[in-house]
Design a protein around this motif. Sequence first.
Motif, PDB file in Angstrom:
ATOM      1  N   PRO A  38       0.808  -1.230   0.000  1.00  0.00           N
ATOM      2  CA  PRO A  38       0.000   0.000   0.000  1.00  0.00           C
ATOM      3  C   PRO A  38       0.836   1.272   0.000  1.00  0.00           C
ATOM      4  O   PRO A  38       0.509   2.240  -0.688  1.00  0.00           O
ATOM      5  CB  PRO A  38      -0.815  -0.100   1.293  1.00  0.00           C
ATOM      6  CG  PRO A  38      -0.843  -1.530   1.622  1.00  0.00           C
ATOM      7  CD  PRO A  38       0.438  -2.101   1.109  1.00  0.00           C
ATOM      8  N   VAL A  39       1.921   1.270   0.731  1.00  0.00           N
ATOM      9  CA  VAL A  39       2.773   2.459   0.784  1.00  0.00           C
ATOM     10  C   VAL A  39       3.480   2.661  -0.550  1.00  0.00           C
ATOM     11  O   VAL A  39       3.596   3.785  -1.047  1.00  0.00           O
ATOM     12  CB  VAL A  39       3.806   2.331   1.930  1.00  0.00           C
ATOM     13  CG1 VAL A  39       4.754   3.504   1.945  1.00  0.00           C
ATOM     14  CG2 VAL A  39       3.089   2.198   3.251  1.00  0.00           C
ATOM     15  N   MET A  40       3.928   1.558  -1.146  1.00  0.00           N
ATOM     16  CA  MET A  40       4.633   1.672  -2.423  1.00  0.00           C
ATOM     17  C   MET A  40       3.691   2.057  -3.556  1.00  0.00           C
ATOM     18  O   MET A  40       4.112   2.655  -4.533  1.00  0.00           O
ATOM     19  CB  MET A  40       5.341   0.360  -2.751  1.00  0.00           C
ATOM     20  CG  MET A  40       6.496   0.066  -1.820  1.00  0.00           C
ATOM     21  SD  MET A  40       7.438  -1.390  -2.280  1.00  0.00           S
ATOM     22  CE  MET A  40       6.314  -2.697  -1.854  1.00  0.00           C
ATOM     23  N   SER A  41       2.409   1.711  -3.438  1.00  0.00           N
ATOM     24  CA  SER A  41       1.476   2.025  -4.519  1.00  0.00           C
ATOM     25  C   SER A  41       0.862   3.406  -4.377  1.00  0.00           C
ATOM     26  O   SER A  41       0.032   3.792  -5.197  1.00  0.00           O
ATOM     27  CB  SER A  41       0.371   0.973  -4.562  1.00  0.00           C
ATOM     28  OG  SER A  41      -0.436   1.074  -3.413  1.00  0.00           O
ATOM     29  N   MET A  42       1.247   4.141  -3.359  1.00  0.00           N
ATOM     30  CA  MET A  42       0.693   5.470  -3.150  1.00  0.00           C
ATOM     31  C   MET A  42       1.186   6.453  -4.221  1.00  0.00           C
ATOM     32  O   MET A  42       0.520   7.415  -4.549  1.00  0.00           O
ATOM     33  CB  MET A  42       1.080   5.970  -1.759  1.00  0.00           C
ATOM     34  CG  MET A  42       0.221   7.094  -1.250  1.00  0.00           C
ATOM     35  SD  MET A  42       0.695   7.610   0.397  1.00  0.00           S
ATOM     36  CE  MET A  42       0.185   6.239   1.386  1.00  0.00           C
ATOM     37  N   TYR A  43       2.332   6.200  -4.768  1.00  0.00           N
ATOM     38  CA  TYR A  43       2.922   7.071  -5.778  1.00  0.00           C
ATOM     39  C   TYR A  43       3.055   6.319  -7.097  1.00  0.00           C
ATOM     40  O   TYR A  43       3.187   5.109  -7.122  1.00  0.00           O
ATOM     41  CB  TYR A  43       4.312   7.549  -5.333  1.00  0.00           C
ATOM     42  CG  TYR A  43       4.288   8.383  -4.098  1.00  0.00           C
ATOM     43  CD1 TYR A  43       4.055   9.743  -4.175  1.00  0.00           C
ATOM     44  CD2 TYR A  43       4.478   7.818  -2.849  1.00  0.00           C
ATOM     45  CE1 TYR A  43       4.023  10.527  -3.031  1.00  0.00           C
ATOM     46  CE2 TYR A  43       4.447   8.584  -1.705  1.00  0.00           C
ATOM     47  CZ  TYR A  43       4.223   9.937  -1.799  1.00  0.00           C
ATOM     48  OH  TYR A  43       4.181  10.701  -0.680  1.00  0.00           O
ATOM     49  N   ARG A  44       3.004   7.054  -8.171  1.00  0.00           N
ATOM     50  CA  ARG A  44       3.265   6.447  -9.472  1.00  0.00           C
ATOM     51  C   ARG A  44       4.039   7.430 -10.329  1.00  0.00           C
ATOM     52  O   ARG A  44       3.976   8.651 -10.127  1.00  0.00           O
ATOM     53  CB  ARG A  44       1.985   6.031 -10.160  1.00  0.00           C
ATOM     54  CG  ARG A  44       1.129   7.176 -10.587  1.00  0.00           C
ATOM     55  CD  ARG A  44      -0.088   6.686 -11.304  1.00  0.00           C
ATOM     56  NE  ARG A  44      -0.912   7.842 -11.613  1.00  0.00           N
ATOM     57  CZ  ARG A  44      -1.816   7.864 -12.525  1.00  0.00           C
ATOM     58  NH1 ARG A  44      -2.055   6.782 -13.214  1.00  0.00           N
ATOM     59  NH2 ARG A  44      -2.522   8.935 -12.740  1.00  0.00           N
ATOM     60  N   ALA A  45       4.766   6.896 -11.269  1.00  0.00           N
ATOM     61  CA  ALA A  45       5.568   7.728 -12.159  1.00  0.00           C
ATOM     62  C   ALA A  45       4.705   8.173 -13.332  1.00  0.00           C
ATOM     63  O   ALA A  45       4.035   7.363 -13.965  1.00  0.00           O
ATOM     64  CB  ALA A  45       6.781   6.958 -12.660  1.00  0.00           C
ATOM     65  N   THR A  46       4.719   9.466 -13.594  1.00  0.00           N
ATOM     66  CA  THR A  46       3.990  10.019 -14.739  1.00  0.00           C
ATOM     67  C   THR A  46       4.927  10.912 -15.530  1.00  0.00           C
ATOM     68  O   THR A  46       5.924  11.408 -15.011  1.00  0.00           O
ATOM     69  CB  THR A  46       2.766  10.841 -14.298  1.00  0.00           C
ATOM     70  OG1 THR A  46       3.206  11.880 -13.417  1.00  0.00           O
ATOM     71  CG2 THR A  46       1.740   9.991 -13.597  1.00  0.00           C
ATOM     72  N   ARG A  47       4.588  11.093 -16.778  1.00  0.00           N
ATOM     73  CA  ARG A  47       5.401  11.952 -17.655  1.00  0.00           C
ATOM     74  C   ARG A  47       4.695  13.287 -17.852  1.00  0.00           C
ATOM     75  O   ARG A  47       3.483  13.333 -18.027  1.00  0.00           O
ATOM     76  CB  ARG A  47       5.599  11.287 -19.010  1.00  0.00           C
ATOM     77  CG  ARG A  47       6.415  10.044 -18.938  1.00  0.00           C
ATOM     78  CD  ARG A  47       6.574   9.461 -20.312  1.00  0.00           C
ATOM     79  NE  ARG A  47       7.317   8.208 -20.208  1.00  0.00           N
ATOM     80  CZ  ARG A  47       7.524   7.413 -21.205  1.00  0.00           C
ATOM     81  NH1 ARG A  47       7.044   7.712 -22.394  1.00  0.00           N
ATOM     82  NH2 ARG A  47       8.207   6.313 -21.036  1.00  0.00           N
ATOM     83  N   ARG A  48       5.487  14.329 -17.808  1.00  0.00           N
ATOM     84  CA  ARG A  48       4.963  15.667 -18.088  1.00  0.00           C
ATOM     85  C   ARG A  48       5.803  16.297 -19.198  1.00  0.00           C
ATOM     86  O   ARG A  48       7.023  16.196 -19.188  1.00  0.00           O
ATOM     87  CB  ARG A  48       5.047  16.561 -16.852  1.00  0.00           C
ATOM     88  CG  ARG A  48       4.092  16.192 -15.764  1.00  0.00           C
ATOM     89  CD  ARG A  48       4.123  17.238 -14.681  1.00  0.00           C
ATOM     90  NE  ARG A  48       3.421  16.767 -13.500  1.00  0.00           N
ATOM     91  CZ  ARG A  48       3.532  17.300 -12.319  1.00  0.00           C
ATOM     92  NH1 ARG A  48       4.325  18.343 -12.129  1.00  0.00           N
ATOM     93  NH2 ARG A  48       2.858  16.820 -11.295  1.00  0.00           N
ATOM     94  N   THR A  49       5.128  16.950 -20.090  1.00  0.00           N
ATOM     95  CA  THR A  49       5.821  17.616 -21.190  1.00  0.00           C
ATOM     96  C   THR A  49       5.848  19.121 -20.925  1.00  0.00           C
ATOM     97  O   THR A  49       4.810  19.731 -20.664  1.00  0.00           O
ATOM     98  CB  THR A  49       5.115  17.344 -22.530  1.00  0.00           C
ATOM     99  OG1 THR A  49       5.023  15.942 -22.712  1.00  0.00           O
ATOM    100  CG2 THR A  49       5.880  17.944 -23.684  1.00  0.00           C
ATOM    101  N   ASN A  50       7.033  19.674 -20.980  1.00  0.00           N
ATOM    102  CA  ASN A  50       7.196  21.113 -20.836  1.00  0.00           C
ATOM    103  C   ASN A  50       6.998  21.735 -22.214  1.00  0.00           C
ATOM    104  O   ASN A  50       7.761  21.462 -23.143  1.00  0.00           O
ATOM    105  CB  ASN A  50       8.586  21.429 -20.282  1.00  0.00           C
ATOM    106  CG  ASN A  50       8.747  22.894 -19.954  1.00  0.00           C
ATOM    107  OD1 ASN A  50       7.948  23.735 -20.356  1.00  0.00           O
ATOM    108  ND2 ASN A  50       9.802  23.193 -19.210  1.00  0.00           N
ATOM    109  N   SER A  51       5.969  22.561 -22.344  1.00  0.00           N
ATOM    110  CA  SER A  51       5.647  23.128 -23.664  1.00  0.00           C
ATOM    111  C   SER A  51       6.681  24.153 -24.124  1.00  0.00           C
ATOM    112  O   SER A  51       6.828  24.378 -25.325  1.00  0.00           O
ATOM    113  CB  SER A  51       4.260  23.759 -23.648  1.00  0.00           C
ATOM    114  OG  SER A  51       4.208  24.778 -22.681  1.00  0.00           O
TER     115      SER A  51
END
Length: 96
Positions: A38-51
């Motif tokens: 549960p603690v490890m699944s609290m965060y996830r990696a996402t990608r953001r694009t800088n315009s």
Amino acid sequence: MTRCACVAMPLRFKSVFTKARTVKVVVLLFLIVALHAPVMSMYRATRRTNSLTNATSVYLTRQNAVLINRFNNGLNRTFLLWFTLIIMRVRHESQA
């Protein structure tokens, strides 16, 4: 670890690394990982694009943290506490 033990203690290896002990260790490792899921699944990696720079970066984002926190608190702070206290009590009474 088993390869090192084969070399370091070849005559005692068979008595140290038994099937029952191996199963217990594997189950224990699985439980340790499962309790921290549960603690490890609290965060996830996402990608953001800088315009401005047209560059993509990876960020950690929280997801559904309230629900996961409640589950984690219920499991690790309440259930495990009482479970270990009961086990210690039963073992203490059986040794007395």
